[in-house]
Design an enzyme around this catalytic site. Structure first.
Site, mmCIF file in Angstrom:
data_model
loop_
_atom_site.group_PDB
_atom_site.id
_atom_site.type_symbol
_atom_site.label_atom_id
_atom_site.label_comp_id
_atom_site.label_asym_id
_atom_site.label_seq_id
_atom_site.Cartn_x
_atom_site.Cartn_y
_atom_site.Cartn_z
ATOM 1 N N ARG A 236 39.083 -33.991 35.327
ATOM 2 C CA ARG A 236 38.573 -33.129 36.398
ATOM 3 C C ARG A 236 37.073 -33.332 36.476
ATOM 4 N NH1 ARG A 236 40.051 -26.902 37.691
ATOM 5 N NH2 ARG A 236 41.816 -28.037 38.551
ATOM 6 N N HIS B 269 43.010 -32.891 45.434
ATOM 7 C CA HIS B 269 43.686 -32.215 44.309
ATOM 8 C C HIS B 269 45.183 -32.563 44.401
ATOM 9 C CE1 HIS B 269 44.240 -29.634 41.030
ATOM 10 N NE2 HIS B 269 43.984 -28.459 41.552
ATOM 11 N N GLN C 130 48.077 -30.605 42.487
ATOM 12 C CA GLN C 130 48.348 -29.293 43.060
ATOM 13 C C GLN C 130 49.335 -29.400 44.226
ATOM 14 O OE1 GLN C 130 47.104 -26.100 42.196
ATOM 15 N NE2 GLN C 130 48.778 -25.560 43.562
ATOM 16 N N ASP D 218 42.889 -21.055 50.566
ATOM 17 C CA ASP D 218 42.249 -21.317 49.267
ATOM 18 C C ASP D 218 40.936 -20.535 49.246
ATOM 19 O OD1 ASP D 218 41.539 -22.400 46.813
ATOM 20 O OD2 ASP D 218 41.233 -24.446 47.548
ATOM 21 N N CYS E 86 46.634 -22.150 45.835
ATOM 22 C CA CYS E 86 46.646 -22.887 44.567
ATOM 23 C C CYS E 86 46.181 -22.032 43.386
ATOM 24 C CB CYS E 86 45.796 -24.143 44.691
ATOM 25 S SG CYS E 86 44.033 -23.796 44.927
ATOM 26 N N ARG F 24 53.274 -26.559 38.736
ATOM 27 C CA ARG F 24 52.285 -27.540 38.263
ATOM 28 C C ARG F 24 52.842 -28.242 37.026
ATOM 29 N NH1 ARG F 24 46.873 -27.067 39.525
ATOM 30 N NH2 ARG F 24 46.770 -29.060 38.412
HETATM 31 N N1 CP Z 1 44.951 -24.555 40.883
HETATM 32 C C1 CP Z 1 44.213 -25.060 39.879
HETATM 33 O O1 CP Z 1 43.931 -26.251 39.795
HETATM 34 O O2 CP Z 1 43.833 -24.129 38.956
HETATM 35 P P1 CP Z 1 42.790 -24.337 37.761
HETATM 36 O O3 CP Z 1 41.438 -24.518 38.373
HETATM 37 O O4 CP Z 1 42.891 -23.069 36.965
HETATM 38 O O5 CP Z 1 43.188 -25.541 36.972
HETATM 39 N N1 NVA Z 2 39.266 -25.626 46.166
HETATM 40 C C1 NVA Z 2 39.184 -25.076 44.835
HETATM 41 C C2 NVA Z 2 40.436 -25.341 44.079
HETATM 42 C C3 NVA Z 2 40.471 -24.755 42.703
HETATM 43 C C4 NVA Z 2 41.726 -25.097 41.953
HETATM 44 C C5 NVA Z 2 37.975 -25.641 44.122
HETATM 45 O O1 NVA Z 2 37.726 -26.844 44.253
HETATM 46 O O2 NVA Z 2 37.270 -24.910 43.423
#
Ligand code: CP
Ligand code: NVA
Length: 315
Positions: free
Chosen positions: A117, A144, A147, A235, A274, A302
């Site tokens: 990440r 993502h 997700q 989101d 998500c 997930r």
């Molecule tokens: N939805 C998601 O990716 O959650 P986290 O940021 O908690 O991993």
């Molecule tokens: N769009 C959000 C998703 C988190 C899982 C972010 O990037 O923070």
């Protein structure tokens, strides 16, 4: 396996849904469903009966916060018989200017796969280009994909095949939306997108959708996007790495999923997010806690979707 035999064939990366074809992605959803069904009633700590990743090691590298991605990948790997190694980008030499390419070459000598990440999408691509092991995108500023695999699986569990159905997005154009756009092309569903003009998808994504023949409609009217839809998705208004929080809140207030907006969707429509959610901002408590909400199934899925992805990457 030594480095020479590893480089003979390129590894199977999972960086963007756009990189993969429909058959592969549909196969992954099928495998996720099969694995989920096969372990009903088992404790979370119990391994799957076949343990296909026994002896394999996955590194989980996080440069940003995570609850779901971090835990679901760790448990996924354990259930498949493998092990994990958890690291933050800040504690690696990456933070002291070791190049991503050199990091990729080194990681390839110790590990069987990497899940990362990192907000910088190009760095994840560079990692994949230089690694002899599979690289999985656990969220970048651009996409993502893990997700949205879980989201497609969740949609199909609740409502049957997603092909030909209508999904509505209301909010800003962020990483999750980009993967929904890729998914619309690959899984063959309609996607109606409502974003404020100032927070609309970048031109490249728009062009990609057109070029891929995706049935995506872009606009700025949430009511129009949601009308008759089978699924409404939103989101957080401020994603990781976004800075202009006050401006975003002002622009996005009209895009909140509440009872009034949800009532425009099909009667049996589902609501997806998500997570993490900001209750009272992008979604009200009535909706996220209501009967149409599928958010905790998405979170659970997930785990199952990523098991299919891991098994495919390491096949
Ligand atoms: N939805 C998601 O990716 O959650 P986290 O940021 O908690 O991993
Ligand atoms: N769009 C959000 C998703 C988190 C899982 C972010 O990037 O923070």
């Amino acid at each position: 396996m030594n480095a020479l035999t590893r480089t003979a064939t390129r590894p199977r990366h999972f960086v963007d849904l756009a990189d993969l074809d429909t058959e592969t992605l549909e196969g992954l959803i099928g495998e996720a469903r099969r694995r989920k069904a096969a372990r009903q009633g088992q404790p979370h700590g119990a391994a799957d009966s076949d343990k296909p990743l026994e002896g394999r090691v996955l590194a989980l590298i996080f440069d940003k916060h995570s609850t779901r991605t971090r835990i679901s990948f760790d448990i996924a790997m354990r259930q498949l018989g493998g092990t994990t190694l958890m690291m933050s980008g800040a504690e690696m030499q990456l933070a002291r200017e070791e190049t991503i390419a050199d990091t990729a070459r080194v990681l390839s000598r110790y590990l069987d796969a990497v899940m990362i990440r990192l907000l910088d999408h190009e760095m994840v691509r560079e990692l994949a280009d230089n690694a002899d092991i599979p690289v999985i995108n656990g969220l970048t500023k651009m996409s993502h994909p893990c997700q949205v695999m879980a989201d497609v699986m969740t949609f199909e569990e609740r409502k049957g095949p997603i092909r030909g159905r209508t999904v509505a997005w209301t909010g800003d154009a962020n990483n999750v939306l980009a993967s929904w756009i890729h998914a619309a092309a690959r899984f063959g569903f309609r996607l109606r997108v409502a974003t404020p003009r100032e927070l609309a998808p970048r031109e490249g994504l728009h062009d990609w959708a057109m070029g891929a023949g995706a049935a995506v409609e872009f606009g700025d009217d949430p009511e129009r996007a949601v009308a008759g839809a089978d699924c409404v998705v939103t989101d957080a208004w401020v994603s990781m790495g976004d800075e202009d929080a006050v401006k975003r809140h002002n622009l996005l207030r009209a895009y909140q999923v509440n009872e009034r907006l949800m009532s425009r969707a099909a009667k049996d429509a589902i609501f997806m997010h998500c997570l993490p959610a900001h209750r009272g901002e992008e979604v009200t408590n009535e909706i996220i806690d209501g009967p149409q909400s599928a958010v905790f199934d998405e979170a659970e899925n997930r785990l199952h979707a990523q098991k299919a992805i891991l098994a495919w990457c390491l096949a």
